[in-house]
Each structure stands twice: as structure tokens, then as C-alpha cells.
Motif scaffolding. Sequence first.
Motif, PDB file in Angstrom:
ATOM      1  N   GLU B 130       0.830  -1.198   0.000  1.00  0.00           N
ATOM      2  CA  GLU B 130       0.000   0.000   0.000  1.00  0.00           C
ATOM      3  C   GLU B 130       0.879   1.269   0.000  1.00  0.00           C
ATOM      4  OE1 GLU B 130      -3.276  -0.403   0.050  1.00  0.00           O
ATOM      5  OE2 GLU B 130      -3.998   1.643   0.410  1.00  0.00           O
ATOM      6  N   ILE B 131       1.858   1.283   0.888  1.00  0.00           N
ATOM      7  CA  ILE B 131       2.751   2.449   0.980  1.00  0.00           C
ATOM      8  C   ILE B 131       3.549   2.605  -0.317  1.00  0.00           C
ATOM      9  CG2 ILE B 131       4.718   3.477   2.211  1.00  0.00           C
ATOM     10  CD1 ILE B 131       3.783   1.923   4.705  1.00  0.00           C
ATOM     11  N   PHE B 132       4.060   1.474  -0.783  1.00  0.00           N
ATOM     12  CA  PHE B 132       4.883   1.526  -1.989  1.00  0.00           C
ATOM     13  C   PHE B 132       4.095   2.072  -3.183  1.00  0.00           C
ATOM     14  CE2 PHE B 132       6.604  -0.347  -5.909  1.00  0.00           C
ATOM     15  CZ  PHE B 132       7.919   0.088  -5.821  1.00  0.00           C
ATOM     16  N   GLU B 133       2.864   1.604  -3.316  1.00  0.00           N
ATOM     17  CA  GLU B 133       2.090   1.984  -4.508  1.00  0.00           C
ATOM     18  C   GLU B 133       1.334   3.294  -4.363  1.00  0.00           C
ATOM     19  OE1 GLU B 133      -0.225  -1.483  -5.246  1.00  0.00           O
ATOM     20  OE2 GLU B 133       1.453  -2.552  -6.196  1.00  0.00           O
ATOM     21  N   LYS B 134       0.922   3.601  -3.130  1.00  0.00           N
ATOM     22  CA  LYS B 134       0.074   4.784  -2.955  1.00  0.00           C
ATOM     23  C   LYS B 134       0.625   5.810  -1.984  1.00  0.00           C
ATOM     24  CE  LYS B 134      -4.036   2.171  -4.136  1.00  0.00           C
ATOM     25  NZ  LYS B 134      -4.354   0.886  -3.470  1.00  0.00           N
ATOM     26  N   GLY B 135       1.686   5.474  -1.278  1.00  0.00           N
ATOM     27  CA  GLY B 135       2.190   6.395  -0.267  1.00  0.00           C
ATOM     28  C   GLY B 135       1.301   6.392   0.963  1.00  0.00           C
ATOM     29  N   VAL B 136       1.531   7.370   1.842  1.00  0.00           N
ATOM     30  CA  VAL B 136       0.681   7.525   3.026  1.00  0.00           C
ATOM     31  C   VAL B 136       0.177   8.960   3.003  1.00  0.00           C
ATOM     32  CG1 VAL B 136       0.494   7.130   5.530  1.00  0.00           C
ATOM     33  CG2 VAL B 136       2.350   6.034   4.224  1.00  0.00           C
ATOM     34  N   PRO B 137      -0.922   9.194   2.269  1.00  0.00           N
ATOM     35  CA  PRO B 137      -1.380  10.569   2.052  1.00  0.00           C
ATOM     36  C   PRO B 137      -1.547  11.348   3.360  1.00  0.00           C
ATOM     37  CG  PRO B 137      -2.673   9.024   0.742  1.00  0.00           C
ATOM     38  CD  PRO B 137      -1.791   8.208   1.605  1.00  0.00           C
ATOM     39  N   SER B 138      -2.069  10.683   4.395  1.00  0.00           N
ATOM     40  CA  SER B 138      -2.310  11.383   5.663  1.00  0.00           C
ATOM     41  C   SER B 138      -1.008  11.918   6.286  1.00  0.00           C
ATOM     42  CB  SER B 138      -3.016  10.460   6.641  1.00  0.00           C
ATOM     43  OG  SER B 138      -2.180   9.344   6.895  1.00  0.00           O
ATOM     44  N   GLN B 139       0.141  11.291   5.928  1.00  0.00           N
ATOM     45  CA  GLN B 139       1.430  11.739   6.493  1.00  0.00           C
ATOM     46  C   GLN B 139       2.281  12.451   5.432  1.00  0.00           C
ATOM     47  OE1 GLN B 139       1.300   7.525   8.659  1.00  0.00           O
ATOM     48  NE2 GLN B 139       3.387   8.264   8.376  1.00  0.00           N
ATOM     49  N   VAL B 141       3.379  11.285   2.698  1.00  0.00           N
ATOM     50  CA  VAL B 141       4.425  10.433   2.122  1.00  0.00           C
ATOM     51  C   VAL B 141       3.981  10.017   0.724  1.00  0.00           C
ATOM     52  CG1 VAL B 141       5.698   8.272   2.356  1.00  0.00           C
ATOM     53  CG2 VAL B 141       5.081   9.578   4.407  1.00  0.00           C
ATOM     54  N   PRO B 142       4.784  10.377  -0.302  1.00  0.00           N
ATOM     55  CA  PRO B 142       4.405  10.001  -1.665  1.00  0.00           C
ATOM     56  C   PRO B 142       4.652   8.515  -1.910  1.00  0.00           C
ATOM     57  CG  PRO B 142       6.533  11.092  -1.693  1.00  0.00           C
ATOM     58  CD  PRO B 142       6.059  11.122  -0.265  1.00  0.00           C
ATOM     59  N   ALA B 143       4.072   8.006  -2.975  1.00  0.00           N
ATOM     60  CA  ALA B 143       4.292   6.601  -3.339  1.00  0.00           C
ATOM     61  C   ALA B 143       5.743   6.409  -3.755  1.00  0.00           C
ATOM     62  CB  ALA B 143       3.371   6.227  -4.492  1.00  0.00           C
ATOM     63  N   CYS B 144       6.346   5.376  -3.252  1.00  0.00           N
ATOM     64  CA  CYS B 144       7.748   5.089  -3.576  1.00  0.00           C
ATOM     65  C   CYS B 144       7.880   4.784  -5.069  1.00  0.00           C
ATOM     66  CB  CYS B 144       8.252   3.897  -2.784  1.00  0.00           C
ATOM     67  SG  CYS B 144       7.684   3.839  -1.084  1.00  0.00           S
ATOM     68  N   THR B 192      11.111  10.527   4.037  1.00  0.00           N
ATOM     69  CA  THR B 192      11.089   9.725   5.266  1.00  0.00           C
ATOM     70  C   THR B 192      10.686  10.549   6.483  1.00  0.00           C
ATOM     71  OG1 THR B 192      13.453  10.141   5.444  1.00  0.00           O
ATOM     72  CG2 THR B 192      12.786   8.008   4.539  1.00  0.00           C
ATOM     73  N   HIS B 193      10.580  11.853   6.293  1.00  0.00           N
ATOM     74  CA  HIS B 193      10.363  12.761   7.416  1.00  0.00           C
ATOM     75  C   HIS B 193       9.298  12.270   8.386  1.00  0.00           C
ATOM     76  CE1 HIS B 193      10.330  16.462   9.676  1.00  0.00           C
ATOM     77  NE2 HIS B 193       9.002  16.470   9.573  1.00  0.00           N
ATOM     78  N   SER B 194       8.131  11.891   7.854  1.00  0.00           N
ATOM     79  CA  SER B 194       7.064  11.495   8.776  1.00  0.00           C
ATOM     80  C   SER B 194       6.752  10.001   8.733  1.00  0.00           C
ATOM     81  CB  SER B 194       5.808  12.316   8.483  1.00  0.00           C
ATOM     82  OG  SER B 194       5.456  12.129   7.127  1.00  0.00           O
ATOM     83  N   LEU B 195       7.684   9.216   8.170  1.00  0.00           N
ATOM     84  CA  LEU B 195       7.485   7.760   8.186  1.00  0.00           C
ATOM     85  C   LEU B 195       7.654   7.242   9.614  1.00  0.00           C
ATOM     86  CD1 LEU B 195       9.346   5.972   5.226  1.00  0.00           C
ATOM     87  CD2 LEU B 195       6.892   6.263   5.534  1.00  0.00           C
ATOM     88  N   THR B 196       6.734   6.408  10.070  1.00  0.00           N
ATOM     89  CA  THR B 196       6.890   5.803  11.393  1.00  0.00           C
ATOM     90  C   THR B 196       7.728   4.535  11.252  1.00  0.00           C
ATOM     91  OG1 THR B 196       4.963   4.407  11.102  1.00  0.00           O
ATOM     92  CG2 THR B 196       4.590   6.604  12.053  1.00  0.00           C
ATOM     93  N   ASP B 197       8.214   4.038  12.396  1.00  0.00           N
ATOM     94  CA  ASP B 197       8.977   2.787  12.369  1.00  0.00           C
ATOM     95  C   ASP B 197       8.130   1.669  11.772  1.00  0.00           C
ATOM     96  OD1 ASP B 197      11.133   4.015  13.414  1.00  0.00           O
ATOM     97  OD2 ASP B 197      11.015   3.086  15.412  1.00  0.00           O
TER      98      ASP B 197
END
Lengths: 497, 215
Positions: B130-139, B141-144, B192-197
Motif C-alpha cells: 500500500e505504501i509503496f504503490e500509494k504512499g501515506v497521504p495522511s502523512q 508520504v508520496p508513493a515510492c 522519510t520525514h514522517s514515516l513511522t517505524d
Amino acid sequence: MHTSNIKFRGGLNKAIVMCSSIVVGIVGLLPSSAQALPAFARQTGQNCVACHAGGQFPELTPYGRMFKLTGYTIGERTVPLSVMGVVSYAKVANTSKSDNPPADFQKNGAPLFATGSVFIAGKVTDNIGVFSQTTYDNYASQSGNGVFHGHMQADNMDFRYADRLINEKRDVIFGFSLNNNPSITDPWNSAAAWMQYVPVPSPTSHQFIDGTAPYPGFGSGGNLAGVSAYMFWNKLVYAEFGTYRTANQGFSFMSAGINDASTTKLQGANNPYWRLALSHEWGPHNLMVGTSGMIAHVYDVGTDISDPNNLGRFKNAGIDAQYQYLLDPHTVTAQLAYMRQKQDHSANALAAGSPYFLADGITPVTPVNASDTSNILRAKLSYIYQAKYGGSLSFFNSTGTTNTLNQSSGYDSNGQITSLDPLGTGISSTRVTGNLSGNPATRGLTYEAFWMPVQYARVGVQYTAYSKFNGASNNYDGLGRNARDNNTLFLYVWGAY
Amino acid sequence: MKTAAFVGMGLALLGVAGCANTERSRNLNDPNVPAKVMAQQVCSNCHGIDGNSTSPNFPKLAGQQEAYFIAQLKGFRSHGRYDPEGFEYMWGISRSLTDEQIKGLAAYFAQQTPAPNPPVHTERISAGKEIFEKGVPSQNVPACAVCHGAQGQGNATFPRIADQHADYIIKQLQVFQRTEERPEGAVMKQITHSLTDENMQAVAAYLNSMPVPAK
């Protein structure tokens, strides 16, 4: 014992102060750039952790093993010099059950500069490399007035020629070594020459530290001269075969600093050494299971080698295994080594027999065995975090046949237990080293914690606790000394540049 | 007799091949050693002969983008990339390599075929996808996949990250997020700024187990 307690703490404090100031000194002196490393690190430009598991010397990582097997030739030629020094402190649990405490426990509870080594180590050509160590023992001997004298002598030496045939389908490393210690060529640290890793200082206060407790080894000892050929096939099978002879004549540099009488004398050059190991790596894990052995025809130390009756023989066969888990920041190592030894005593040693009597003081002790068998087991588990903080636990157990020839205390002709030397054999036989049973059984545990403030310095504390010593838990010398009286606290600071 | 034979063996041992042997050299400071020889004799010890390292301590190099590979080796050589494993392991290896050798090494590893990894944390894979293809819009984070390619195969200076060891991916994401040790990865610092562990572990688990795309 109130007073000795105070002394103990005082000595310990002094040692700690001294150790820490030395560490601070080392840290301050050494430049902190990655280039400022001992010879091999300068040659590859890499940190010690690339080759040493968790920075724990001398245990090698899989890459360190390849570096060694390819003849120390990776990298670029640099000044092939390194130095190493050890400061130590040892404190034996009980120093009262001794006839002569100052002699039995020299420098007990006193920090000392124990040993130092100079290494010539590095790449010579694309196929030739050297690892050669000469060690200075600051407490090698003591004169009548109690003054210690230092001494320099040849330590481990390994001169190699290696080549590697590698492509997508196969990987064969092969080579030859001219060396002075059976198994010094080995890349795994459960091998006899490598499992024990903190140098043992000479003063008798250090006679019970872990390094002197049983470790699997070869009866012949080191400072010999040998050649071996080895091969490592597809990182799976390691095989080595070699043979040894006396390190004299053209090879005397391999026993340099040892006088002729004390040099180990082998009969001829037919003293074979062999090694076979299987190894496998998967993910961050690697495992080796192996076996090794040696047959050595050795003359009794200091005897006339033209007399065949002075010739004895050691037959060693062992198995060992090493497992490593290496994934930054964790390093876990487990080692297991077991060595069986059969020693055929020389005819002259047998004829001399035992100097002791049965308790009646009249009947000489029964005839000795013509040969003895001993078994030594070592198991060690260590963990290191961030290549900085580490600890280990090690178990040792030595068992073997009982032989009056191995007694070093017993009844004299008056029916008194003597710890002296009635036949003048020259074997020191005080209460502390005495062996009443003639059985070698010794068992115990060593706990260690260490810290590496920088990659080329280590501060360690070891505690070795014995549950059996020289064949018994209690009264092993016949004069009331118990195994646990030998428990020893040992501190060391090790540094290299 | 025996002594003579023994001495002879010793001398033979030391006397053989006094000169350079560039076909099978491990010399890191000899411009005449071909890149392939160096890759096989030296790099293979950690990265694997085909760039598929066994231990996750060492990044896989198989199929890596040449431009990215070259930039990293030059970064190690100039000490521009200075994350701990970088200087502990790679500064020394790269210090005397020539530009020519670096190019050759990049070409050698780019040609290798990535091998699948043993799976890790399979329960995190779908979150990672999900993160790879769509990113994390709420944080934010763009799609990788935008930069690293739909199959994580990379392009020029955008590295291949598909089939990389999860442990290495996490380590690098933390380096970008928490340090300045990879200055050329400024882009990744933002990402990576707002990526969580947890995000990092999920995306690493997915990349680690990505199907190897057909060439």
C-alpha cells in the motif's frame, strides 16, 4: 579475614584507576579517523568489525575468514606493523593455604604491564601474505632477589601463499602455509590455537585465570615448524593437511628467544596435523562443524634426543563447532570444542616412576600407566552489542585417566604428605599446584564482561570459578586446598595499534 | 635430507609468484586489475558473486542501476556518504579504485539477476505494498513507486530497491530520516520525514519479498 578484604578492595580500586587511566590514555593518543587502525585494517581501510565478530578479537567474521584464507592479500600494501599491549590484574580467592604465598601468588592483586607484542602482518604480493607475532613477557623470569626480568620470544607465525579460482560456478581457495603452531592457520575460533584469546601473564597470581584453565589443544604445543596445504571449496568444505618438525636450524626464527633446552623437540618431520570442516551461511547466520587431529612424537623437555627412551607420543583428535549470528547491532557466538588426547609416556619417564609412597610410607605407589588419556571440553556463549558491550559465559571440563606419574603431591617415606620434590624432578610441587590423585579432572565456569571504548581497546573483567581442580573438589593436594580456593578475578586492558 | 626437503618446501612456498597476478588479484590499489576480477575476488566476499548477498548486513547489488551504483562508490571514496556501515566497510574498499574500475564494477553488478529473498514479516507485506504503490497521504508520504519504478527496479540515479534485504532498507530509511550521513539523499530525507517505524518495517517487508520482474 577482615584485613585481606580491605587489601582486596584497595588493590581492586587501584587496578580500576590504573585501567581507566590507560584507556583514557589510549583513547587520547589514537587518532579517531578510520585509517588509524592496526596493520590489516590499514591495508583494507576497513574497521576491525569487518573482520572481527562484534569487534571481538581474534574471532573472525565470514569476511575475516576469507581475508585470512586468501593469504592476507586483500587491500593495498602498507607498513605491515602493529603493536599490542596488555595490562592486567589478578586476585586469587584464597592465598592462605600455601607454604609460600609470595612465591605462589606473585603480584596478587597488583596491576601490571603484562605483555606486549609486535606484529609484522600484511600483504606482500598478490599471492603472499604474513602474520607474524613476537611477544614480550615483562615477567618472564625472576632472579633470586625477587626482581622480574622481561623476555622477548617468537609467538604465532603464519607465512602464506594463496590463490583463488572463482567464477559463477565454483569457488576454490587453496594455499600453503609455513607456520609454527598447529591450527594457527585455522579461520575458525573454536580451533585450538584461537579459542583462548586473552594472553596469560606470567606471575603466579595469574595461574588460575581462564587462559590457564583447560582449553582443547594439541599435546605438542607451539613454537614448532610446519608446512601445511589447505583448500576451501565453495565456502562449504575446508580441508588442511600439514606436518611439523622442531623449530631449529633454518627454522629457529620460529622459536626465537627460547633456549635450546626448553625448545620442543620433535622426532623427524613426520608429525602430521589434519583438519576438516564443513561450513554454511544463511541470512545473518553461519555455522561450522569440524574435526582436527595431530600425531606428534615429542622428546621429554630438556632431555637427550639421541636417546630414544626419552621419546613420547601425543595423539590428538577433536571435534569443534562454531555458530555466529551477525546482524548489526547484535553479535552472538556459540563455540564448542572437544579434544581427546592419548599420551604415550617415554620409556625413561615410566622407568623413573612416581616418587611417592602409599600412606604406610613403605610401599611405593603402584606402577604407572604406560599411557594416559584425557578429554577436554569447552563451551562458550558470547553476546556483544554495538561492537562495544559484551559478555560471555564459558564452561570447561577436563577429565582423564588417573596415573601416579601425574601426581605432584603424595606421601613420603615417613607417611607424611609432602608437597616438596623428593626425587628432585624439578617439577614444582607446592600445595597450590599439588595433585594428590594423579588425575587431571578440572572443571569450572568463566564469566566475562567487556567494554570496547574504541575499536582497538578492550577492558575486560573475568571471574573463573572452579568446582574441581587436579582431580578433586576438596583437598586436591592432600594438604587441604580446595578447588574453589583457586577462583580468580582477572581484569585486563588490551590495546593495539 | 629431511631438513633439506623441509627447507626447500618452505622456500618454494615463499618464492612462488613474486609478481603481480592481475587475473586473480585482490589488490585494491592496482588500476590494472579488471573490474570483474575485483568483483569476484573481493566484493563477492560480502555482496555475493552475483550481487545476491547472503547476509542482510550487506546490501544486494544484483541488478542495481549503474548510475546510482557509480554515485555511491564515488560517495564512499570521497567520504561524502558516511553512514556508519558505509565508512566501516566501504571507505577502505573504494579509496583507491579508479573511475574506470568503478564503471566496470557498476556494469558487472547491473548485469546480475536478483534472486528472491526468504520472506520476513509476511503479515506486514500488504501494508507495505500500500505504501509503496500509494504512499501515506495522511502523512504526506508520496508513493515510492513514483521514483523507484512500478516494480521497484529504479532508474538511473533512483536506486533499485526491489528484493533488497529488509534489514538494509530499514537501516537506510533511518539514516535518511535521522542523520545527514547521506547528503545526496536529500530527497529521501523529505520522504522519510514522517514515516513511522511501523511504516518502515512494512515497506521493507514488501520490498524484501517483491517478485523478481522478468528481464
